[in-house]
Design a protein around this motif. Structure first.
Motif, PDB file in Angstrom:
ATOM      1  N   GLN A  52      66.515  11.619 -67.228  1.00  0.00           N
ATOM      2  CA  GLN A  52      65.337  12.542 -68.171  1.00  0.00           C
ATOM      3  C   GLN A  52      64.691  11.232 -68.925  1.00  0.00           C
ATOM      4  N   GLY A  53      64.126  10.167 -68.286  1.00  0.00           N
ATOM      5  CA  GLY A  53      63.271   9.144 -68.773  1.00  0.00           C
ATOM      6  C   GLY A  53      64.102   8.369 -69.859  1.00  0.00           C
ATOM      7  N   SER A  54      65.226   7.979 -69.772  1.00  0.00           N
ATOM      8  CA  SER A  54      66.254   7.144 -70.542  1.00  0.00           C
ATOM      9  C   SER A  54      66.320   5.802 -69.839  1.00  0.00           C
ATOM     10  N   VAL A  55      66.693   4.681 -70.549  1.00  0.00           N
ATOM     11  CA  VAL A  55      66.811   3.688 -70.160  1.00  0.00           C
ATOM     12  C   VAL A  55      68.252   3.107 -70.440  1.00  0.00           C
ATOM     13  N   ALA A  56      68.891   2.211 -69.396  1.00  0.00           N
ATOM     14  CA  ALA A  56      70.287   1.714 -69.649  1.00  0.00           C
ATOM     15  C   ALA A  56      70.181   0.837 -70.904  1.00  0.00           C
ATOM     16  N   LEU A  57      71.318   0.717 -71.583  1.00  0.00           N
ATOM     17  CA  LEU A  57      71.457  -0.319 -72.612  1.00  0.00           C
ATOM     18  C   LEU A  57      71.465  -1.685 -71.966  1.00  0.00           C
ATOM     19  N   SER A  58      71.752  -1.826 -71.109  1.00  0.00           N
ATOM     20  CA  SER A  58      71.845  -3.032 -70.409  1.00  0.00           C
ATOM     21  C   SER A  58      70.387  -3.701 -70.218  1.00  0.00           C
ATOM     22  N   ALA A  59      69.292  -2.941 -70.211  1.00  0.00           N
ATOM     23  CA  ALA A  59      67.875  -3.223 -70.161  1.00  0.00           C
ATOM     24  C   ALA A  59      67.354  -3.994 -71.073  1.00  0.00           C
TER      25      ALA A  59
END
Length: 251
Positions: free
Chosen positions: A171-178
Motif C-alpha cells: 500500500q505505497g510503503s517503503v522498506a526501512l532498508s531503503a
C-alpha cells in the motif's frame, strides 16, 4: 637589570606557550569538527518542489547517515526505492510499521491510528469558502506493514508519494532498508535546522533526537576563534612589551 630582563623573558615564554597551545587546540577542534561532520553527514540537492515549503528546489541540505531502524514519524528522509524510481528521493515519514494512516478527518487533518496530526509544515492554501484546505486533496487510508514506512511530501497537491502507490504491494510503503539518511538542516540558503514535528511526539515511539550538527558547528567556530586568538596573541604581546620597554627607558 638582569632580574628585570629575566621576568620579561619568562612572561614572553609563557605567552608563547599559551599562544601555541591555543592554536594547537584550535586546530584539533576546527579540523575535528569538519572531519566529524564529513563522516556523519552527506549533502544533497533538492530536485523538486514536493517538499516545499520545508525545502525547495535547488536547496542544499545536510542529511545524517542513519539506519532505517532509527527512523521516527515526522523525519524527512532520503531514500531510494526501485518501485518509485532508481534515484534518491526526499519525503516525510508519517507512518511506521503497524500504523493505520488516513486522511482526512472532519477537520481536514491526517490521522495516525485514529489520532489527528497537526502539520504546520504543510502548505495549505485557503479554500474558496475561506477555510483551510485539507491535508491531502484526495482521501486515502493505508495499513503500513512491519518493517515499512509510509511517506508523504509536504507539498501535498503535487507530491508523488505513497498515495500514488496505494495499489502496489505494501500500500505505497517503503522498506526501512531503503532509507539512506535523515535531513537535519538546510545548508544553502542557510535556513538552519529542520525541527522535529511536535505533533508526532505524543505517538508511541516519539520523535527522533536532533543530529550532532550544532555540536560540530560549535567545535569548528571555537576552533577558529582559538586559532585566530593564538595567532594574534604573539604579535600583540610583543608590541605591548616593546611599548612598556620604551616607556621604562624614557623614565
Amino acid at each position: 637589570m638582569s632580574g628585570t630582563g629575566s621576568k620579561g623573558d619568562g612572561r614572553g615564554r609563557l605567552g608563547a606557550m599559551v599562544s601555541g597551545l591555543a592554536v594547537a587546540v584550535g586546530c584539533v577542534l576546527f579540523l575535528g569538527g569538519f572531519a566529524w561532520a564529513a563522516v556523519v553527514y552527506q549533502p544533497y540537492t533538492i530536485p523538486t518542489d514536493s517538499m516545499a515549503p520545508t525545502v525547495n528546489p535547488g536547496d542544499r541540505v545536510l542529511a545524517e547517515r542513519i539506519d532505517g531502524a532509527d527512523v521516527r514519524r515526522g523525519d524527512v528522509v532520503v531514500f531510494t526505492d526501485e518501485v518509485w524510481a532508481a534515484t534518491p528521493m526526499v519525503k516525510r515519514v508519517v507512518g511506521v510499521g503497524g500504523d493505520e494512516v488516513a486522511c482526512c478527518d472532519k477537520d481536514g487533518r491526517l490521522t495516525v491510528n485514529g489520532t489527528p496530526v497537526d502539520e504546520p509544515y504543510v502548505a495549505q492554501s485557503p479554500t474558496a469558502g475561506g477555510g483551510k484546505a485539507p491535508a491531502s486533496p484526495q482521501e486515502f487510508s493505508a495499513t503500513v506493514p512491519r518493517g515499512k514506512l509510509f511517506l508523504l511530501g509536504d507539498e501535498r497537491a503535487t507530491s508523488l508519494d505513497s498515495r500514488v502507490h496505494l495499489q502496489d504491494a505494501g500500500q505505497g510503503s517503503v522498506a526501512l532498508s531503503a532509507v539512506q539518511a535523515r535531513v537535519d538542516a538546510v545548508a544553502w540558503p542557510m535556513n538552519g535546522m529542520i525541527d522535529r514535528p511536535a505533533s508526532f511526539a505524543a505517538l508511541p515511539g516519539g520523535v527522533s533526537a536532533a543530529g550532532p550538527l550544532p555540536l560540530q558547528l560549535g567545535a569548528i567556530l571555537v576552533g577558529a576563534a582559538l586559532i585566530l586568538g593564538g595567532a594574534v596573541y604573539g604579535p600583540v604581546a610583543a608590541c605591548l612589551g616593546r611599548r612598556k620597554a620604551s616607556a621604562g627607558g624614557a623614565r
